[in-house]
Design a protein around this motif. Sequence first.
Motif, PDB file in Angstrom:
ATOM      1  N   LEU A 147       0.831  -1.202   0.000  1.00  0.00           N
ATOM      2  CA  LEU A 147       0.000   0.000   0.000  1.00  0.00           C
ATOM      3  C   LEU A 147       0.867   1.254   0.000  1.00  0.00           C
ATOM      4  CD1 LEU A 147      -2.606  -0.913   2.774  1.00  0.00           C
ATOM      5  CD2 LEU A 147      -2.698  -1.427   0.327  1.00  0.00           C
ATOM      6  N   THR A 148       0.358   2.280  -0.653  1.00  0.00           N
ATOM      7  CA  THR A 148       0.994   3.584  -0.603  1.00  0.00           C
ATOM      8  C   THR A 148      -0.080   4.646  -0.437  1.00  0.00           C
ATOM      9  OG1 THR A 148       2.784   2.857  -2.067  1.00  0.00           O
ATOM     10  CG2 THR A 148       2.507   5.228  -1.753  1.00  0.00           C
ATOM     11  N   ILE A 149      -0.038   5.323   0.689  1.00  0.00           N
ATOM     12  CA  ILE A 149      -0.948   6.448   0.916  1.00  0.00           C
ATOM     13  C   ILE A 149      -0.229   7.720   0.486  1.00  0.00           C
ATOM     14  CG2 ILE A 149      -0.212   6.754   3.308  1.00  0.00           C
ATOM     15  CD1 ILE A 149      -3.093   7.584   3.995  1.00  0.00           C
ATOM     16  N   SER A 150      -0.970   8.614  -0.132  1.00  0.00           N
ATOM     17  CA  SER A 150      -0.392   9.882  -0.551  1.00  0.00           C
ATOM     18  C   SER A 150      -1.495  10.936  -0.551  1.00  0.00           C
ATOM     19  CB  SER A 150       0.250   9.766  -1.935  1.00  0.00           C
ATOM     20  OG  SER A 150      -0.712   9.418  -2.913  1.00  0.00           O
ATOM     21  N   ARG A 151      -1.089  12.165  -0.735  1.00  0.00           N
ATOM     22  CA  ARG A 151      -2.064  13.250  -0.761  1.00  0.00           C
ATOM     23  C   ARG A 151      -1.574  14.361  -1.663  1.00  0.00           C
ATOM     24  NH1 ARG A 151      -2.786  14.827   5.236  1.00  0.00           N
ATOM     25  NH2 ARG A 151      -4.131  16.476   4.385  1.00  0.00           N
ATOM     26  N   ASP A 152      -2.526  15.081  -2.228  1.00  0.00           N
ATOM     27  CA  ASP A 152      -2.254  16.271  -3.011  1.00  0.00           C
ATOM     28  C   ASP A 152      -2.995  17.407  -2.333  1.00  0.00           C
ATOM     29  OD1 ASP A 152      -2.141  18.366  -4.839  1.00  0.00           O
ATOM     30  OD2 ASP A 152      -2.218  17.049  -6.572  1.00  0.00           O
ATOM     31  N   ASN A 153      -2.285  18.177  -1.547  1.00  0.00           N
ATOM     32  CA  ASN A 153      -2.947  19.242  -0.787  1.00  0.00           C
ATOM     33  C   ASN A 153      -3.463  20.372  -1.681  1.00  0.00           C
ATOM     34  OD1 ASN A 153      -2.665  17.954   1.658  1.00  0.00           O
ATOM     35  ND2 ASN A 153      -0.797  19.048   2.241  1.00  0.00           N
ATOM     36  N   ALA A 154      -2.893  20.519  -2.848  1.00  0.00           N
ATOM     37  CA  ALA A 154      -3.399  21.532  -3.779  1.00  0.00           C
ATOM     38  C   ALA A 154      -4.759  21.133  -4.343  1.00  0.00           C
ATOM     39  CB  ALA A 154      -2.398  21.734  -4.912  1.00  0.00           C
ATOM     40  N   LYS A 155      -4.996  19.820  -4.410  1.00  0.00           N
ATOM     41  CA  LYS A 155      -6.264  19.310  -4.943  1.00  0.00           C
ATOM     42  C   LYS A 155      -7.206  18.821  -3.845  1.00  0.00           C
ATOM     43  CE  LYS A 155      -4.352  17.836  -9.394  1.00  0.00           C
ATOM     44  NZ  LYS A 155      -4.160  16.687 -10.322  1.00  0.00           N
ATOM     45  N   ASN A 156      -6.785  18.957  -2.579  1.00  0.00           N
ATOM     46  CA  ASN A 156      -7.603  18.480  -1.452  1.00  0.00           C
ATOM     47  C   ASN A 156      -8.013  17.015  -1.635  1.00  0.00           C
ATOM     48  OD1 ASN A 156      -7.430  21.010  -0.329  1.00  0.00           O
ATOM     49  ND2 ASN A 156      -9.512  21.622  -0.828  1.00  0.00           N
ATOM     50  N   THR A 157      -7.066  16.195  -2.018  1.00  0.00           N
ATOM     51  CA  THR A 157      -7.372  14.805  -2.329  1.00  0.00           C
ATOM     52  C   THR A 157      -6.369  13.868  -1.671  1.00  0.00           C
ATOM     53  OG1 THR A 157      -8.335  15.470  -4.442  1.00  0.00           O
ATOM     54  CG2 THR A 157      -7.788  13.150  -4.180  1.00  0.00           C
ATOM     55  N   LEU A 158      -6.913  12.802  -1.122  1.00  0.00           N
ATOM     56  CA  LEU A 158      -6.148  11.727  -0.506  1.00  0.00           C
ATOM     57  C   LEU A 158      -6.211  10.519  -1.420  1.00  0.00           C
ATOM     58  CD1 LEU A 158      -4.812  10.705   2.241  1.00  0.00           C
ATOM     59  CD2 LEU A 158      -7.109   9.857   2.782  1.00  0.00           C
ATOM     60  N   TYR A 159      -5.124   9.753  -1.472  1.00  0.00           N
ATOM     61  CA  TYR A 159      -5.066   8.581  -2.332  1.00  0.00           C
ATOM     62  C   TYR A 159      -4.606   7.354  -1.561  1.00  0.00           C
ATOM     63  CZ  TYR A 159      -4.942  12.246  -5.907  1.00  0.00           C
ATOM     64  OH  TYR A 159      -5.231  13.342  -6.684  1.00  0.00           O
ATOM     65  N   LEU A 160      -4.971   6.188  -2.096  1.00  0.00           N
ATOM     66  CA  LEU A 160      -4.430   4.931  -1.602  1.00  0.00           C
ATOM     67  C   LEU A 160      -4.172   4.039  -2.808  1.00  0.00           C
ATOM     68  CD1 LEU A 160      -3.648   3.252   0.895  1.00  0.00           C
ATOM     69  CD2 LEU A 160      -5.914   2.187   0.742  1.00  0.00           C
ATOM     70  N   GLN A 161      -2.906   3.795  -3.076  1.00  0.00           N
ATOM     71  CA  GLN A 161      -2.514   2.868  -4.127  1.00  0.00           C
ATOM     72  C   GLN A 161      -2.359   1.494  -3.505  1.00  0.00           C
ATOM     73  OE1 GLN A 161      -1.987   3.379  -7.550  1.00  0.00           O
ATOM     74  NE2 GLN A 161      -1.751   1.155  -7.619  1.00  0.00           N
ATOM     75  N   MET A 162      -3.084   0.525  -4.043  1.00  0.00           N
ATOM     76  CA  MET A 162      -3.049  -0.833  -3.510  1.00  0.00           C
ATOM     77  C   MET A 162      -2.567  -1.779  -4.604  1.00  0.00           C
ATOM     78  SD  MET A 162      -6.512  -0.955  -1.218  1.00  0.00           S
ATOM     79  CE  MET A 162      -7.609  -0.907  -2.632  1.00  0.00           C
ATOM     80  N   ASN A 163      -1.517  -2.509  -4.322  1.00  0.00           N
ATOM     81  CA  ASN A 163      -0.945  -3.449  -5.273  1.00  0.00           C
ATOM     82  C   ASN A 163      -0.977  -4.866  -4.706  1.00  0.00           C
ATOM     83  OD1 ASN A 163      -0.233  -1.263  -6.972  1.00  0.00           O
ATOM     84  ND2 ASN A 163       1.674  -0.964  -5.845  1.00  0.00           N
ATOM     85  N   SER A 164      -0.788  -5.836  -5.583  1.00  0.00           N
ATOM     86  CA  SER A 164      -0.764  -7.253  -5.168  1.00  0.00           C
ATOM     87  C   SER A 164      -1.964  -7.587  -4.293  1.00  0.00           C
ATOM     88  CB  SER A 164       0.547  -7.558  -4.432  1.00  0.00           C
ATOM     89  OG  SER A 164       1.658  -7.256  -5.236  1.00  0.00           O
ATOM     90  N   LEU A 165      -3.125  -7.198  -4.747  1.00  0.00           N
ATOM     91  CA  LEU A 165      -4.334  -7.372  -3.948  1.00  0.00           C
ATOM     92  C   LEU A 165      -4.671  -8.841  -3.748  1.00  0.00           C
ATOM     93  CD1 LEU A 165      -6.376  -4.405  -5.390  1.00  0.00           C
ATOM     94  CD2 LEU A 165      -5.835  -4.751  -2.973  1.00  0.00           C
ATOM     95  N   LYS A 166      -5.217  -9.117  -2.558  1.00  0.00           N
ATOM     96  CA  LYS A 166      -5.579 -10.477  -2.169  1.00  0.00           C
ATOM     97  C   LYS A 166      -7.068 -10.524  -1.874  1.00  0.00           C
ATOM     98  CE  LYS A 166      -1.133 -10.763   0.251  1.00  0.00           C
ATOM     99  NZ  LYS A 166      -0.486 -11.012   1.564  1.00  0.00           N
ATOM    100  N   PRO A 167      -7.676 -11.699  -1.951  1.00  0.00           N
ATOM    101  CA  PRO A 167      -9.113 -11.787  -1.619  1.00  0.00           C
ATOM    102  C   PRO A 167      -9.424 -11.237  -0.227  1.00  0.00           C
ATOM    103  CG  PRO A 167      -8.408 -13.777  -2.732  1.00  0.00           C
ATOM    104  CD  PRO A 167      -7.157 -12.967  -2.476  1.00  0.00           C
ATOM    105  N   GLU A 168      -8.509 -11.373   0.700  1.00  0.00           N
ATOM    106  CA  GLU A 168      -8.748 -10.865   2.053  1.00  0.00           C
ATOM    107  C   GLU A 168      -8.693  -9.346   2.144  1.00  0.00           C
ATOM    108  OE1 GLU A 168      -6.554 -13.209   1.103  1.00  0.00           O
ATOM    109  OE2 GLU A 168      -4.685 -13.074   2.263  1.00  0.00           O
ATOM    110  N   ASP A 169      -8.334  -8.686   1.061  1.00  0.00           N
ATOM    111  CA  ASP A 169      -8.395  -7.228   1.019  1.00  0.00           C
ATOM    112  C   ASP A 169      -9.803  -6.737   0.665  1.00  0.00           C
ATOM    113  OD1 ASP A 169      -5.165  -7.271  -0.506  1.00  0.00           O
ATOM    114  OD2 ASP A 169      -5.628  -6.726   1.563  1.00  0.00           O
ATOM    115  N   THR A 170     -10.694  -7.657   0.358  1.00  0.00           N
ATOM    116  CA  THR A 170     -12.081  -7.284   0.063  1.00  0.00           C
ATOM    117  C   THR A 170     -12.702  -6.595   1.270  1.00  0.00           C
ATOM    118  OG1 THR A 170     -12.384  -9.049  -1.541  1.00  0.00           O
ATOM    119  CG2 THR A 170     -14.368  -8.166  -0.489  1.00  0.00           C
TER     120      THR A 170
END
Length: 119
Positions: free
Chosen positions: A68-91
């Motif tokens: 996981l990678t959390i990030s933010r763009d304060n100029a756009k007032n937006t928060l992000y979460l990049q999720m890779n290698s997803l597993k069924p238990e991430d549902t």
Amino acid sequence: EVQLVESGGGLVQPGGSLRLSCAASGFTFSTYAMSWVRQAPGKGLEWVSVINSGGGTTRYPDSMQGRLTISRDNAKNTLYLQMNSLKPEDTAVYYCAKWDGSTWAYDYWGQGTQVTVSS
């Protein structure tokens, strides 16, 4: 009025990736730490990640470190979460939440976005 609106969820195959977004409004986004929290079917809330107000400090549970990678763009007032290698238990339903340091609690939550990992 504080609003947090998540988007980007969906159905993805195991091993796939998704990027969640959380559009914030109604408060000075750049001055608050933010988190992602999830709730799997039939389970309680589980903290997924946190980022400080400036975006320079992030934390994850050990079990999710590296995927996981959390990030933010304060100029756009937006928060992000990049999720890779997803597993069924991430549902789960993924929520973004605003951290109130004065009360040491989350004071606002979004409505959530559903992530389903299945083949």
